[in-house]
Design a protein around this motif. Structure first.
Motif: not given
Length: 172
Positions: A156-172
């Motif tokens: 579950a945490w790695v799923s969240f980390a995947t979403l967070l990583n993707a969002a950071i990539l999109r925003l930067n």
């Protein structure tokens, strides 16, 4: 004098060796992650655009301490189960290999994301990590369901980390 069971039979591990095989790789992974992030958190990471659901920085070490403890307990239990079952069930080695592969991917993510500052490459690593964690759970299920459940919060945490990583990539 008993001898070690040859591959593909289950290994014979003393309690100390089983504890070391469970704890040391997880501790090394935690150390690599921590060492890779320390310098980047107040500098590079602080300057990134982050999504609204990004937790405060203090959440990450707390979550990872709990998760790494559960991961080590998983390994300790799973190694105990395969040592007790002998050659009666084949395929345990694939679950064990998947576990150590996902642990290596876990260790790789922080240096890729924080030290190399390669957010896109880190996204690839974390996606593969998630697949490997889920596969480890699936493969472990038939041998020790409690051990497999210990990895569910991690997934579950790695799923969240995947979403967070993707969002950071999109925003930067």
């Amino acid at each position: 004098m008993p001898t070690a069971t040859p591959f593909p039979d289950a290994p014979v591990l003393s309690p100390w060796l089983r504890a070391a095989a469970a704890i040391l790789p997880v501790a090394a992974t935690a150390y690599i992650g921590s060492a890779s992030t320390q310098e980047s958190i107040p500098t590079w990471y602080a300057g990134l655009n982050k999504p609204s659901f990004n937790p405060p920085n203090w959440v990450f070490p707390v979550a990872w301490t709990i998760l790494y403890s559960m991961i080590a307990i998983y390994a300790w239990r799973f190694l105990g189960v395969i040592a007790r079952m002998g050659s009666s069930r084949r395929g345990w080695w694939l679950a064990l290999a998947a576990f150590y592969v996902q642990l290596a991917l876990n260790a790789a993510w922080s240096p890729v994301f924080f030290a190399a500052q390669a957010v896109g490459a880190a996204l690839v690593v974390v996606v593969v990590l998630l697949v490997m964690v889920l596969w480890t759970i699936r493969l472990s299920w038939r041998y020790d369901r409690l051990a497999a459940w210990l990895l569910v919060p991690y997934a579950a945490w790695v799923s969240f980390a995947t979403l967070l990583n993707a969002a950071i990539l999109r925003l930067n």
